[in-house]
Design a protein around this motif. Sequence first.
Motif, PDB file in Angstrom:
ATOM      1  N   SER A 335      35.632  48.914  44.873  1.00 46.57           N
ATOM      2  CA  SER A 335      35.811  48.252  46.167  1.00 46.57           C
ATOM      3  C   SER A 335      37.152  47.391  45.796  1.00 46.57           C
ATOM      4  CB  SER A 335      34.958  47.049  46.539  1.00 46.57           C
ATOM      5  OG  SER A 335      34.890  46.184  45.642  1.00 46.57           O
ATOM      6  N   ALA A 336      37.860  46.643  46.324  1.00 49.15           N
ATOM      7  CA  ALA A 336      39.009  46.153  45.914  1.00 49.15           C
ATOM      8  C   ALA A 336      38.743  44.750  45.023  1.00 49.15           C
ATOM      9  CB  ALA A 336      39.536  45.310  47.234  1.00 49.15           C
ATOM     10  N   PHE A 337      37.478  44.480  45.056  1.00 51.44           N
ATOM     11  CA  PHE A 337      37.059  43.575  44.045  1.00 51.44           C
ATOM     12  C   PHE A 337      37.132  44.240  42.564  1.00 51.44           C
ATOM     13  CE2 PHE A 337      33.169  42.039  41.601  1.00 51.44           C
ATOM     14  CZ  PHE A 337      33.811  41.015  40.856  1.00 51.44           C
ATOM     15  N   ASP A 338      36.494  45.514  42.561  1.00 56.67           N
ATOM     16  CA  ASP A 338      36.350  46.025  41.306  1.00 56.67           C
ATOM     17  C   ASP A 338      37.742  46.502  40.866  1.00 56.67           C
ATOM     18  OD1 ASP A 338      33.555  46.317  41.602  1.00 56.67           O
ATOM     19  OD2 ASP A 338      33.686  48.034  42.940  1.00 56.67           O
ATOM     20  N   ILE A 339      38.659  46.448  41.598  1.00 59.89           N
ATOM     21  CA  ILE A 339      40.212  47.077  40.932  1.00 59.89           C
ATOM     22  C   ILE A 339      40.706  45.553  40.513  1.00 59.89           C
ATOM     23  CG2 ILE A 339      42.243  47.865  41.827  1.00 59.89           C
ATOM     24  CD1 ILE A 339      40.988  49.507  43.641  1.00 59.89           C
ATOM     25  N   PHE A 340      40.473  44.501  41.320  1.00 60.53           N
ATOM     26  CA  PHE A 340      41.328  43.365  41.268  1.00 60.53           C
ATOM     27  C   PHE A 340      40.279  42.284  40.634  1.00 60.53           C
ATOM     28  CE2 PHE A 340      44.345  40.415  43.381  1.00 60.53           C
ATOM     29  CZ  PHE A 340      44.935  39.987  42.281  1.00 60.53           C
ATOM     30  N   PRO A 341      39.714  42.269  39.581  1.00 63.77           N
ATOM     31  CA  PRO A 341      38.674  41.215  39.364  1.00 63.77           C
ATOM     32  C   PRO A 341      39.279  40.058  39.047  1.00 63.77           C
ATOM     33  CG  PRO A 341      38.894  42.917  37.559  1.00 63.77           C
ATOM     34  CD  PRO A 341      39.880  43.136  38.545  1.00 63.77           C
ATOM     35  N   GLU A 342      40.387  39.702  39.251  1.00 66.04           N
ATOM     36  CA  GLU A 342      40.912  38.326  39.221  1.00 66.04           C
ATOM     37  C   GLU A 342      40.666  37.496  40.320  1.00 66.04           C
ATOM     38  OE1 GLU A 342      42.564  41.043  38.260  1.00 66.04           O
ATOM     39  OE2 GLU A 342      44.325  40.855  37.182  1.00 66.04           O
ATOM     40  N   LYS A 367      49.186  45.371  42.178  1.00 62.26           N
ATOM     41  CA  LYS A 367      48.150  45.761  40.986  1.00 62.26           C
ATOM     42  C   LYS A 367      47.914  47.185  40.985  1.00 62.26           C
ATOM     43  CE  LYS A 367      44.446  44.978  38.282  1.00 62.26           C
ATOM     44  NZ  LYS A 367      44.527  44.082  37.069  1.00 62.26           N
ATOM     45  N   ILE A 368      47.827  47.765  42.125  1.00 64.37           N
ATOM     46  CA  ILE A 368      47.740  49.143  42.139  1.00 64.37           C
ATOM     47  C   ILE A 368      48.883  49.876  41.646  1.00 64.37           C
ATOM     48  CG2 ILE A 368      47.207  51.136  43.436  1.00 64.37           C
ATOM     49  CD1 ILE A 368      45.214  49.316  45.264  1.00 64.37           C
ATOM     50  N   LEU A 369      49.986  49.270  42.088  1.00 64.97           N
ATOM     51  CA  LEU A 369      51.459  49.682  41.768  1.00 64.97           C
ATOM     52  C   LEU A 369      51.663  49.626  40.279  1.00 64.97           C
ATOM     53  CD1 LEU A 369      53.765  48.537  44.553  1.00 64.97           C
ATOM     54  CD2 LEU A 369      52.561  50.934  44.271  1.00 64.97           C
ATOM     55  N   GLY A 370      51.104  48.918  39.764  1.00 65.10           N
ATOM     56  CA  GLY A 370      51.171  48.348  38.247  1.00 65.10           C
ATOM     57  C   GLY A 370      50.572  49.808  37.428  1.00 65.10           C
ATOM     58  N   TYR A 371      49.553  50.139  38.040  1.00 66.17           N
ATOM     59  CA  TYR A 371      48.681  51.380  37.548  1.00 66.17           C
ATOM     60  C   TYR A 371      49.830  52.657  37.681  1.00 66.17           C
ATOM     61  CZ  TYR A 371      43.893  49.523  37.141  1.00 66.17           C
ATOM     62  OH  TYR A 371      42.850  48.916  36.686  1.00 66.17           O
ATOM     63  N   GLN A 433      29.907  32.962  43.918  1.00 64.35           N
ATOM     64  CA  GLN A 433      30.370  33.760  44.935  1.00 64.35           C
ATOM     65  C   GLN A 433      31.864  33.607  45.118  1.00 64.35           C
ATOM     66  OE1 GLN A 433      27.193  33.590  47.670  1.00 64.35           O
ATOM     67  NE2 GLN A 433      27.903  35.359  48.862  1.00 64.35           N
ATOM     68  N   PHE A 434      32.586  34.472  45.537  1.00 63.11           N
ATOM     69  CA  PHE A 434      34.064  34.481  46.100  1.00 63.11           C
ATOM     70  C   PHE A 434      34.216  35.626  47.151  1.00 63.11           C
ATOM     71  CE2 PHE A 434      33.534  36.957  42.323  1.00 63.11           C
ATOM     72  CZ  PHE A 434      34.288  38.075  42.714  1.00 63.11           C
ATOM     73  N   SER A 435      35.541  35.183  47.795  1.00 60.94           N
ATOM     74  CA  SER A 435      35.894  35.965  48.610  1.00 60.94           C
ATOM     75  C   SER A 435      37.036  37.003  48.093  1.00 60.94           C
ATOM     76  CB  SER A 435      36.585  35.256  49.805  1.00 60.94           C
ATOM     77  OG  SER A 435      35.947  34.289  50.059  1.00 60.94           O
ATOM     78  N   PHE A 436      37.133  38.063  48.756  1.00 60.93           N
ATOM     79  CA  PHE A 436      38.159  39.021  48.158  1.00 60.93           C
ATOM     80  C   PHE A 436      38.679  39.815  49.504  1.00 60.93           C
ATOM     81  CE2 PHE A 436      36.228  43.067  48.454  1.00 60.93           C
ATOM     82  CZ  PHE A 436      34.886  42.820  48.362  1.00 60.93           C
ATOM     83  N   VAL A 437      39.980  40.295  49.329  1.00 60.60           N
ATOM     84  CA  VAL A 437      40.839  41.029  50.175  1.00 60.60           C
ATOM     85  C   VAL A 437      40.872  42.354  50.089  1.00 60.60           C
ATOM     86  CG1 VAL A 437      42.698  41.161  51.758  1.00 60.60           C
ATOM     87  CG2 VAL A 437      41.810  38.826  51.190  1.00 60.60           C
ATOM     88  N   GLY A 438      40.630  43.570  50.839  1.00 59.20           N
ATOM     89  CA  GLY A 438      40.723  44.567  50.505  1.00 59.20           C
ATOM     90  C   GLY A 438      39.595  45.652  51.204  1.00 59.20           C
TER      91      GLY A 438
END
Lengths: 657, 236
Positions: A335-342, A367-371, A433-438
Amino acid sequence: MAWIQKLYETYEACSSMVGYSGEEGKRPLLPICHITAQANIEVTLGRNGDFLRASVIPDPHEATTIIPCTEESASRAGKKPECHPLCDNLQYVAGDFTKYGGVVTSGFAKDPEEPYRDYVKILSDWCSSKFGHQKAKAILNYVKKKRLIHDLVNHKILFLGSNKKFLHKKERKKDKNRSDIFDVVSDQGDAFVRWRVEIPGELETNLSKDNTLWHSWTQYYLSTKEKKPLCYVTGNDALLSTQHPKYIRAKGDGAKLISSNDTSGFTFRGRFLTDAQACGVSLEVTQKAHNALIWLVGRQGKVFWVKGDGGRKQPALTVVAWATSNQKILQPTESAFDIFPEFAELPSDEAVTAYTAQDIALKLRNKILGYKVEIGETKDVQVMAMDSASKGRLAITYYRELKGSDYLERIEKWHRECAWIHNYGYNEEKHKQFSFVGAPAPVDIAEAAYGERVDDKLKKTTVERLLPCIIDGQPIPRDIVESTVRRASNRVALENWQFNKTLSIACALYRKFIDDKQKENYSMALDPKRKTRDYLYGRLLAIADSLENWALNKANEDRQTTSARLMNRFAERPFSTWRTIELALSPYKARLGGKSKKRQRMIDEVKDLFEPNDFTNDKRLNGEFLLGYSCQREFLRNNSETLKEKEEVNEENSRNN
Amino acid sequence: MENKVGFKVYGKYALFTDPLTKIGGEKCSYQIPTYEALKGIISSVYWKPTIIWIIDRARVMNRIKTQTRNAKPIKYSGGNDLSIYTYLADVEYQVQAHFEWNMHREDMANDRNENKHYFIAKRMIERGGRRDVFLGTRECQGYVEVCKFGEGQSFYDKYGELSFDLMFHGFDYPDELGKDEYYSRFWRPKMKDGIIEFIRPEKCTIRKFVRPMTAHPPQSIGFEEEGLLEGYEERS
């Protein structure tokens, strides 16, 4: 198909990793002609094969040992298991095994010396060849003395009863302060022995980490085999493999990708008489490719488990994406959260408001472009999914080769088009708990579509169906979207957190669905100008819900609002249900007095946006209504403070108007 | 010889089985059709022992995508097995092929009439073939239609080059090889803008001798066979 070729290349590119897993507790990248085993006893010898000391290995991580094997011993089973060449169970390595009451595997019962003889034979053949290794010779010298059990007993590693036979576990008085052999095996005869050889001047005493020994065994083993014609992967004549590795998805998983023992099916009958006529793969290629795959699956793959026979969980669908050049690759199952743990670093309140959702999405994108920069344009990325219908065989159910940049573009596109604001992220370390977008993870989508208790098989099938949507950019299956929308609309059937999770996933899916179909991209923030019927009805419901909720909160009442209870009916017949909801609002309006003016006015504003016929139409609402609902709810939540402040001023103003 | 024909073949599924996955039974398709599969298709459309079909090139029209289906194959020893097959989904290929005489069939020498075979082949393509056509395996029904090679749009136009690793090309059967031997052939295909230029069978350098095999062409010499029409009278 080139999956095996690509895995082989991966192994070659990552050869510096051989012997290591890269991560604690994960399966290592094995040298060829070697497997891992769980050792129980470690025996240390001197250079001439004299016994120095021995110990029990209690820690399972520590016990995992890379040992040389033959093709037959790697897949051994049955009544007469083949012996490994160097490290093995006591019945093979100890010449005095039977003397102390050791019981050999049933096939050897008539001739209990046989396993030991086989072991000494294979070890001495190796030692006497030109590829022999001095450490292997030291071990051979020692085992020929037939005094292993004797020495282990003397050193209090093994225990004998009064009859000079192996002590039974039940008879052993447990010493709590010291771990002994019974902590790792229940029958002493089953103990697995590994060796250390101390030679002055040699730093590496651990045989399972000594790559000169690996090399020695591999060279010797390959030299014992004859070259046969044509490997189907390299196109060269090579030493062909007759047995292909198993344990691909997990330890103990017997399914093989290439199985060639089938003469009882209709798989190759006709043109070919034997499996060797139909196909052949060289031993080196198959072992390297499989070892690479096993390592990759353990390190970065995702294994879905299903309930098998007798309710035991067994591995099923397995998805792994990798680059030939040992770089970490984003997995399609994340999920987007797994990619972007920040995401977890952002404080949850201000993390993702409707206004910053686009910014966060942009950050994810960067972040993905960084990869992408890391991987480079040209490197290949492979995505492979495997599944099995029966125990013994593994099928490749999905395989794609993409350029690294294409792959990340597709992943990025998926996370852009299937994005919504999700509140169910959970940081285990911080218990927050926190929110994420993706985009949500495929597993979460399956749960949203079919419920938390979705059947394992349905879950894995859903994940499998979503893979082409992520990697090939295929449109998302309509039934999955509709099922999720239907479940999200039925709010009374869900717990509050469940409803929120299902709702945000439904919004993400519907957004992607419309994007696929009409090339229209919904904003994640409230769009006050949008005039479509479904969207507006969704907004109405959210405002009514918010108004009632507020009133209930004020009165310290804890129950579901009318809008929540009627949400399902509302989705089916919005116009007639809205009448019920609006009538039910009156007491709450009265309770709140002037404070609800703002919300009441919002209701009127939204109503005004309707085309006249749209509002009175009682047709069923589609998924867009969830988008309207979610956006409006988020808007009200984020602006509750400002709305309240304005309330008083507005009251004045409205009087003046 | 002016005997080139073009046709298109399409179907819902195709399974050009990778030999690695064939012997175990969990069949998985190659990404592109094999030479042997296309040869089989045009031979289903029209064939006589007189001719050998040579596939010149093929054009992949649709995006390559796969779909898995669970299968319940029958075991030789009775009972069933469970498998997962991976098919290519929604395929369409344009194929260009030509025929050459099979010089190992001396008995068919009188049948070497180029125009005849060419026009029969063309008519048979118009009619969708003499026998039914399948893409790779029997369960993947295919349909043949007339088409000019290169017409229409392909997903892979201007796509650039895609290369594939070692892949099965076809079989050398004794009747076409002229020897009592049976071989598998391999090659490394390249697809440029969707077009695969096949190499001729004898150009394949990678070969595997499978087993000895003998061709058994029928001994009959047709209507010239002595005694065949004995006692037969044509009705007026």
